[in-house]
Design a protein around this motif. Structure first.
Motif, PDB file in Angstrom:
ATOM      1  N   GLY A  41       7.806   5.914 -11.740  1.00 23.66           N
ATOM      2  CA  GLY A  41       7.328   5.405 -13.080  1.00 23.66           C
ATOM      3  C   GLY A  41       6.604   6.270 -13.922  1.00 23.66           C
ATOM      4  O   GLY A  41       6.709   7.431 -13.729  1.00 23.66           O
ATOM      5  N   VAL A  42       5.961   5.494 -14.831  1.00 24.24           N
ATOM      6  CA  VAL A  42       5.345   6.320 -16.041  1.00 24.24           C
ATOM      7  C   VAL A  42       3.802   5.666 -16.323  1.00 24.24           C
ATOM      8  O   VAL A  42       3.981   4.378 -16.191  1.00 24.24           O
ATOM      9  N   ARG A  43       2.751   6.081 -16.490  1.00 18.95           N
ATOM     10  CA  ARG A  43       1.753   5.702 -16.969  1.00 18.95           C
ATOM     11  C   ARG A  43       1.301   6.500 -18.211  1.00 18.95           C
ATOM     12  O   ARG A  43       1.176   7.725 -18.054  1.00 18.95           O
ATOM     13  N   VAL A  44       1.024   6.029 -19.224  1.00 22.53           N
ATOM     14  CA  VAL A  44       0.652   6.632 -20.591  1.00 22.53           C
ATOM     15  C   VAL A  44      -0.662   6.102 -21.112  1.00 22.53           C
ATOM     16  O   VAL A  44      -0.859   4.877 -21.420  1.00 22.53           O
ATOM     17  N   GLU A  45      -1.701   6.901 -21.233  1.00 27.37           N
ATOM     18  CA  GLU A  45      -3.185   6.300 -21.681  1.00 27.37           C
ATOM     19  C   GLU A  45      -3.022   6.492 -23.453  1.00 27.37           C
ATOM     20  O   GLU A  45      -3.115   7.015 -24.049  1.00 27.37           O
ATOM     21  N   LEU A  46      -2.405   4.950 -23.892  1.00 27.66           N
ATOM     22  CA  LEU A  46      -2.206   5.112 -25.499  1.00 27.66           C
ATOM     23  C   LEU A  46      -3.546   4.868 -25.989  1.00 27.66           C
ATOM     24  O   LEU A  46      -3.825   5.192 -27.331  1.00 27.66           O
ATOM     25  N   LEU A  47      -4.390   4.197 -25.502  1.00 23.56           N
ATOM     26  CA  LEU A  47      -6.007   4.089 -25.922  1.00 23.56           C
ATOM     27  C   LEU A  47      -6.787   4.631 -24.758  1.00 23.56           C
ATOM     28  O   LEU A  47      -6.427   4.670 -23.673  1.00 23.56           O
ATOM     29  N   VAL A  87       0.677  -1.076   0.235  1.00 25.39           N
ATOM     30  CA  VAL A  87       0.074  -0.085   0.041  1.00 25.39           C
ATOM     31  C   VAL A  87       0.850   1.112   0.189  1.00 25.39           C
ATOM     32  O   VAL A  87       2.123   1.263   0.433  1.00 25.39           O
ATOM     33  N   GLY A  88       0.480   2.302  -0.653  1.00 24.46           N
ATOM     34  CA  GLY A  88       1.194   3.444  -0.575  1.00 24.46           C
ATOM     35  C   GLY A  88       0.488   4.841  -1.534  1.00 24.46           C
ATOM     36  O   GLY A  88      -0.538   4.389  -1.910  1.00 24.46           O
ATOM     37  N   VAL A  89       1.214   5.609  -1.831  1.00 26.93           N
ATOM     38  CA  VAL A  89       0.790   6.666  -2.628  1.00 26.93           C
ATOM     39  C   VAL A  89       1.737   7.297  -3.779  1.00 26.93           C
ATOM     40  O   VAL A  89       2.986   6.924  -3.481  1.00 26.93           O
ATOM     41  N   ASP A  90       1.311   7.600  -4.863  1.00 26.32           N
ATOM     42  CA  ASP A  90       2.110   7.906  -6.003  1.00 26.32           C
ATOM     43  C   ASP A  90       1.758   9.421  -6.221  1.00 26.32           C
ATOM     44  O   ASP A  90       0.622  10.092  -6.270  1.00 26.32           O
ATOM     45  N   LYS A  91       2.628  10.212  -6.677  1.00 28.54           N
ATOM     46  CA  LYS A  91       2.634  11.841  -6.816  1.00 28.54           C
ATOM     47  C   LYS A  91       3.124  12.229  -8.315  1.00 28.54           C
ATOM     48  O   LYS A  91       4.389  11.699  -8.571  1.00 28.54           O
ATOM     49  N   CYS A  92       1.836  12.607  -8.999  1.00 28.40           N
ATOM     50  CA  CYS A  92       2.399  12.876 -10.436  1.00 28.40           C
ATOM     51  C   CYS A  92       3.374  13.942 -10.433  1.00 28.40           C
ATOM     52  O   CYS A  92       3.015  14.949  -9.775  1.00 28.40           O
ATOM     53  N   MET A  93       4.498  14.243 -11.252  1.00 31.03           N
ATOM     54  CA  MET A  93       5.295  15.446 -11.343  1.00 31.03           C
ATOM     55  C   MET A  93       5.072  16.059 -12.552  1.00 31.03           C
ATOM     56  O   MET A  93       5.981  16.993 -12.435  1.00 31.03           O
ATOM     57  N   LEU A  94       4.047  15.739 -13.246  1.00 32.19           N
ATOM     58  CA  LEU A  94       4.008  16.601 -14.311  1.00 32.19           C
ATOM     59  C   LEU A  94       2.502  17.406 -14.566  1.00 32.19           C
ATOM     60  O   LEU A  94       1.565  16.986 -13.740  1.00 32.19           O
ATOM     61  N   GLN A  95       2.584  18.484 -15.015  1.00 36.12           N
ATOM     62  CA  GLN A  95       1.481  19.404 -14.892  1.00 36.12           C
ATOM     63  C   GLN A  95       0.509  18.871 -15.968  1.00 36.12           C
ATOM     64  O   GLN A  95       0.556  18.627 -17.003  1.00 36.12           O
ATOM     65  N   ARG A  96      -0.714  18.846 -15.379  1.00 32.23           N
ATOM     66  CA  ARG A  96      -2.071  18.323 -16.285  1.00 32.23           C
ATOM     67  C   ARG A  96      -2.212  19.256 -17.424  1.00 32.23           C
ATOM     68  O   ARG A  96      -2.362  20.448 -17.236  1.00 32.23           O
ATOM     69  N   TRP A 124      -4.391  12.224 -18.490  1.00 28.13           N
ATOM     70  CA  TRP A 124      -4.291  11.437 -17.371  1.00 28.13           C
ATOM     71  C   TRP A 124      -2.796  10.806 -17.452  1.00 28.13           C
ATOM     72  O   TRP A 124      -2.574   9.699 -16.721  1.00 28.13           O
ATOM     73  N   ASP A 125      -1.865  11.091 -18.432  1.00 28.74           N
ATOM     74  CA  ASP A 125      -0.461  10.576 -18.687  1.00 28.74           C
ATOM     75  C   ASP A 125       0.212  11.220 -17.375  1.00 28.74           C
ATOM     76  O   ASP A 125      -0.016  12.031 -16.818  1.00 28.74           O
ATOM     77  N   MET A 126       1.153  10.353 -17.033  1.00 30.32           N
ATOM     78  CA  MET A 126       1.694  10.571 -15.706  1.00 30.32           C
ATOM     79  C   MET A 126       3.097  10.134 -15.555  1.00 30.32           C
ATOM     80  O   MET A 126       3.488   9.040 -15.941  1.00 30.32           O
ATOM     81  N   ALA A 127       4.050  10.869 -15.024  1.00 32.43           N
ATOM     82  CA  ALA A 127       5.361  10.555 -14.520  1.00 32.43           C
ATOM     83  C   ALA A 127       5.355  10.768 -13.091  1.00 32.43           C
ATOM     84  O   ALA A 127       5.129  11.832 -12.678  1.00 32.43           O
TER      85      ALA A 127
END
Length: 242
Positions: free
Chosen positions: A178-184, A113-122, A128-131
Motif C-alpha cells: 500500500g501507500v501512506r502519504v502525509e497530506l497535512l 499483527v505484522g510488519v510493513d517495509k517501506c520500499m522508498l528511500q527517505r 514519512w511518505d511511504m509505499a
C-alpha cells in the motif's frame, strides 16, 4: 490545504512499479554499470519515534451498500527503524443469512499483527511518505447464532429444524501492500490491498458466516480485499544518549 506536490506524489506512487519494471527491461551499458558501482549510500537521519493511528473510512460506506453485513476496522503502526513498521489492526462486525429456508446471524471481533517495509528511500528527516509491502497474521473470534432451516422433500413434505449456535475461530495469513502519504502535518491518507489465505478451512465448513469482519466471506479460502485509511501520527524525540 492540500498542496499540488502532495497530490502529485500520491499518484506518482501508483506508477512506481510500472516504471521499475520498464527500467529492468532496458539493456545495461557500461556507463550505467559504472554509475551503479559508485552509487551513493542512502543518507541516514536522526528520526524521532512515530506512532500512527488510523481508521478505515471505506467500511462505513460498504455498510450502507451491503445490508447483510457490518464491519469496522482500525489500525496502528510504530516505526521500529530501518524503514520497518510494526503494525496492529483490529475491529468487529456482524453478518446474517436471511433466506426463507435458512436463517442465522454471526458476530465477530478480530485482530491482525505484522510488519510493513517501506520500499522508498527517505528524502529528508521529515519525509514519512511511504509505499510498502508487508505481511499479517489474523485471528477472528466468531459467535454464530442458532440456525433455523426448512427443507422440502417429495415424500416427506416440509421439514423444519434448527442447528445450535456455536463459537468459532478463524485464522489466516495475509500479504499486503500500500501507500501512506502525509497530506497535512501528522495527517495521512493511504490504502492497502490484501491477499488473504484461510488456514483452518475445516472449522468453518458447517454453516460458515456470510461475512467475517477482518477477513471476508466465510466460505472462501482465498480473499482479496482493500482498505482506505485516514491516519494521524504522534511523534516525539528520542532521549539523548548518556
Amino acid at each position: 490545504m492540500l498542496s499540488f506536490k502532495k497530490i502529485f506524489f500520491f499518484f506518482l506512487l501508483l506508477l512506481i512499479p510500472a516504471m521499475d519494471l520498464f527500467a529492468q527491461q532496458q539493456p545495461a551499458n557500461t556507463a550505467a554499470a559504472d554509475t551503479t558501482t559508485h552509487r551513493r549510500k542512502a543518507p541516514k537521519f536522526d528520526l524521532p519515534h512515530q506512532l500512527r493511528f488510523g481508521v478505515d473510512v471505506s467500511r462505513p460506506i460498504q455498510n450502507l451498500v451491503y445490508d447483510n453485513r457490518r464491519s469496522y476496522e482500525f489500525q496502528a503502526d510504530y516505526y521500529i527503524g530501518n524503514e520497518v513498521y510494526a503494525a496492529v489492526e483490529g475491529g468487529w462486525g456482524s453478518a446474517k443469512v436471511p433466506y426463507d429456508d435458512l436463517n442465522y446471524t454471526s458476530t465477530n471481533s478480530f485482530f491482525r499483527v505484522g510488519v510493513d517495509k517501506c520500499m522508498l528511500q527517505r528524502l529528508t528527516g521529515k519525509d514519512w511518505d511511504m509505499a510498502f509491502i508487508g505481511a499479517r497474521y489474523g485471528v477472528a473470534f466468531i459467535q454464530r447464532s442458532d440456525a433455523t432451516y426448512t427443507t422440502e422433500d417429495p415424500m416427506w413434505g416440509m421439514t423444519s429444524g434448527s442447528v445450535p449456535g456455536k463459537s468459532l475461530m478463524a485464522h489466516w495469513m495475509e500479504i499486503t501492500g500500500g501507500v501512506r502519504v502525509e497530506l497535512l502535518q501528522h495527517w495521512f491518507l493511504g490504502w492497502n490491498i490484501r491477499g488473504k489465505f484461510l488456514l483452518n478451512q475445516g472449522a468453518l465448513k458447517e454453516l460458515p458466516p456470510a461475512y467475517i469482519a477482518g477477513y471476508g466471506k466465510g466460505d472462501k479460502n482465498t480473499i482479496f480485499d482493500f482498505n482506505f485509511y485516514v491516519s494521524y501520527a504522534i511523534r516525539w524525540k528520542k532521549k539523548p544518549k548518556a
